[in-house]
Design a protein around this motif. Structure first.
Motif, mmCIF file in Angstrom:
data_model
loop_
_atom_site.group_PDB
_atom_site.id
_atom_site.type_symbol
_atom_site.label_atom_id
_atom_site.label_comp_id
_atom_site.label_asym_id
_atom_site.label_seq_id
_atom_site.Cartn_x
_atom_site.Cartn_y
_atom_site.Cartn_z
ATOM 1 N N SER A 124 0.818 -0.885 -0.248
ATOM 2 C CA SER A 124 -0.344 -0.290 -0.311
ATOM 3 C C SER A 124 1.049 1.051 -0.138
ATOM 4 O O SER A 124 2.329 1.486 0.334
ATOM 5 N N LEU A 125 0.887 2.157 -0.564
ATOM 6 C CA LEU A 125 1.006 3.617 -0.541
ATOM 7 C C LEU A 125 -0.084 4.339 0.153
ATOM 8 O O LEU A 125 -1.603 4.146 -0.660
ATOM 9 N N ASP A 126 -0.562 5.293 1.032
ATOM 10 C CA ASP A 126 -1.154 6.550 1.609
ATOM 11 C C ASP A 126 -0.927 8.106 0.687
ATOM 12 O O ASP A 126 -0.109 7.983 0.868
ATOM 13 N N LYS A 127 -2.157 8.192 0.652
ATOM 14 C CA LYS A 127 -2.446 9.059 -0.922
ATOM 15 C C LYS A 127 -2.069 10.093 0.019
ATOM 16 O O LYS A 127 -1.797 11.347 -0.113
ATOM 17 N N ASN A 128 -2.095 10.326 1.335
ATOM 18 C CA ASN A 128 -2.536 11.625 2.018
ATOM 19 C C ASN A 128 -0.830 12.242 2.426
ATOM 20 O O ASN A 128 -0.076 13.578 2.143
ATOM 21 N N ASN A 129 0.055 10.991 1.868
ATOM 22 C CA ASN A 129 1.142 11.587 1.649
ATOM 23 C C ASN A 129 2.137 12.572 0.932
ATOM 24 O O ASN A 129 2.982 13.156 0.659
ATOM 25 N N TYR A 130 1.092 12.410 -0.351
ATOM 26 C CA TYR A 130 1.203 13.018 -1.839
ATOM 27 C C TYR A 130 0.079 14.040 -2.439
ATOM 28 O O TYR A 130 0.399 14.713 -3.180
ATOM 29 N N LEU A 131 -0.971 14.264 -1.779
ATOM 30 C CA LEU A 131 -1.858 15.000 -1.746
ATOM 31 C C LEU A 131 -1.680 16.796 -1.938
ATOM 32 O O LEU A 131 -2.243 17.622 -2.321
ATOM 33 N N ALA A 132 0.034 17.200 -0.754
ATOM 34 C CA ALA A 132 -0.174 18.373 -0.522
ATOM 35 C C ALA A 132 0.768 19.145 -1.557
ATOM 36 O O ALA A 132 2.371 18.132 -1.348
ATOM 37 N N GLY A 133 0.843 19.343 -2.287
ATOM 38 C CA GLY A 133 2.037 20.501 -2.716
ATOM 39 C C GLY A 133 2.874 19.514 -4.125
ATOM 40 O O GLY A 133 1.751 19.577 -4.694
ATOM 41 N N ASP A 134 4.003 19.649 -4.449
ATOM 42 C CA ASP A 134 4.740 19.079 -5.245
ATOM 43 C C ASP A 134 5.054 17.727 -4.263
ATOM 44 O O ASP A 134 6.433 17.993 -3.944
ATOM 45 N N ALA A 135 4.491 16.769 -4.345
ATOM 46 C CA ALA A 135 5.189 15.794 -3.633
ATOM 47 C C ALA A 135 5.386 14.322 -5.180
ATOM 48 O O ALA A 135 5.281 13.258 -4.316
ATOM 49 N N GLY A 136 5.762 15.224 -6.438
ATOM 50 C CA GLY A 136 5.750 14.335 -7.117
ATOM 51 C C GLY A 136 7.494 13.796 -7.563
ATOM 52 O O GLY A 136 7.558 12.040 -7.262
ATOM 53 N N GLU A 137 8.468 14.084 -6.639
ATOM 54 C CA GLU A 137 9.422 13.248 -6.419
ATOM 55 C C GLU A 137 9.384 11.853 -5.552
ATOM 56 O O GLU A 137 9.765 11.367 -5.608
ATOM 57 N N LYS A 138 8.656 12.457 -4.014
ATOM 58 C CA LYS A 138 9.201 11.942 -3.321
ATOM 59 C C LYS A 138 7.718 10.561 -4.007
ATOM 60 O O LYS A 138 8.184 9.123 -3.229
ATOM 61 N N LEU A 139 6.352 10.776 -4.272
ATOM 62 C CA LEU A 139 5.729 9.533 -4.599
ATOM 63 C C LEU A 139 6.306 8.501 -5.260
ATOM 64 O O LEU A 139 6.940 7.309 -6.156
ATOM 65 N N THR A 140 7.360 9.665 -6.683
ATOM 66 C CA THR A 140 8.721 8.800 -7.926
ATOM 67 C C THR A 140 9.186 7.844 -6.751
ATOM 68 O O THR A 140 9.419 6.508 -7.448
ATOM 69 N N ASN A 141 10.218 8.050 -6.150
ATOM 70 C CA ASN A 141 11.168 7.521 -4.774
ATOM 71 C C ASN A 141 10.484 5.977 -4.519
ATOM 72 O O ASN A 141 10.614 5.317 -4.730
ATOM 73 N N ASP A 142 9.007 6.515 -3.419
ATOM 74 C CA ASP A 142 8.366 5.597 -2.890
ATOM 75 C C ASP A 142 7.385 4.543 -3.793
ATOM 76 O O ASP A 142 7.516 3.310 -3.091
#
Length: 274
Positions: A124-142
């Motif tokens: 699983s991936l928690d959407k809450n960690n990526y919905l605020a601001g520019d979280a694209g790089e973090k999401l890509t890494n995760d």
């Protein structure tokens, strides 16, 4: 004609669907994003060859709380219809704001989904960690990291990637038989026909090649493909991937009579594909 999608995302929210889809593209994993429609659902045929299935846990409005049976039951129905048992293992990665429901969802799926269609794992991936601001790089890494969480999945994907690369290399070998002067719009395809016809003839002879051209070409190309699969491995990480995935060689369990029969059949009996 086209290879089924190996990476599929299902979400009812178009913005969140695009966010994860863009991330997958960035890490070099071309994926098929499917927006879930509450009236129409999705075309479940697109799940037929999936390896990584990213799923929004709640695909319908009003299913955010209460029993997991409503939302999980909808997903199980989708998997029953779309997953092809003979297409190989796959993993579900929940893309959700409700991480606390993962365990209940996993239990429901493993209890209610046909055994041959059950996933290898549910991550699983928690959407809450990526919905605020520019979280694209973090999401890509995760996403890259979570794909590597299960060593068996990682190893099987590594093998499948090597087979695809070997198939591409084999086709490239055929292409090199077309001379530069024949690589024109008027001649290229016809020249390939001549080469394939020659390969078929040399492999099994005139009568057999005419009766079953596919089997004839397969007989000609299989040694090339086998050689590529056996000898092309160049990724320095590959051995470590397989060391982590195959850990019980020193303590191999004795197979049951049924399992032994299946293994012997798989290794020594060629079955017609359906």
């Amino acid at each position: 004609m086209f290879t089924p999608a190996r990476y599929v995302i299902v979400d009812d929210n178009p913005d969140e669907l695009k966010q994860l889809s863009d991330c997958m593209q960035k890490i070099g994993a071309p994926c098929l994003p499917l927006r879930y429609d509450q009236a129409e659902g999705i075309e479940t045929k697109h799940l037929g060859g999936v390896r990584l299935l990213f799923l929004d846990l709640h695909l319908t409005t009003g299913a955010q709380s209460g029993s997991i049976a409503q939302t999980a039951g909808l997903i199980v129905s989708m998997l029953e219809e779309g997953i092809v048992a003979t297409a190989g293992p796959y993993v579900i990665i929940l893309w959700t704001k409700h991480q606390e429901q993962k365990a209940d969802f996993e239990a429901y799926v493993m209890e209610n989904l046909e055994p041959l269609k059950r996933p290898l794992a549910i991550l699983s991936l928690d959407k809450n960690n990526y919905l605020a601001g520019d979280a694209g790089e973090k999401l890509t890494n995760d996403v890259g990291q979570i794909i590597e969480t299960d060593p068996r999945l990682r190893a099987l994907l590594d093998w499948e990637r090597e087979v695809l690369r070997a198939a591409g290399s084999t086709l490239s070998e055929i292409g090199t038989l077309v001379a530069k002067e024949d690589r024109t719009a008027a001649r290229f395809s016809e020249r390939l026909d001549e080469i394939l016809s020659l390969l078929a003839f040399e492999a099994v002879g005139d009568a057999n090649a005419k009766a079953d051209p596919y089997s004839a070409i397969n007989a000609a190309l299989m040694p090339i493909l086998t050689d590529r699969i056996a000898n092309q491995r160049t990724d320095p990480k590959s051995n470590a991937i397989w060391q982590a995935a195959v850990t019980k060689i020193a303590e191999v369990p004795q197979p049951s009579p049924g399992d032994a029969a299946k293994l012997n059949s798989m290794l020594h009996i060629a079955r017609a594909s359906t």
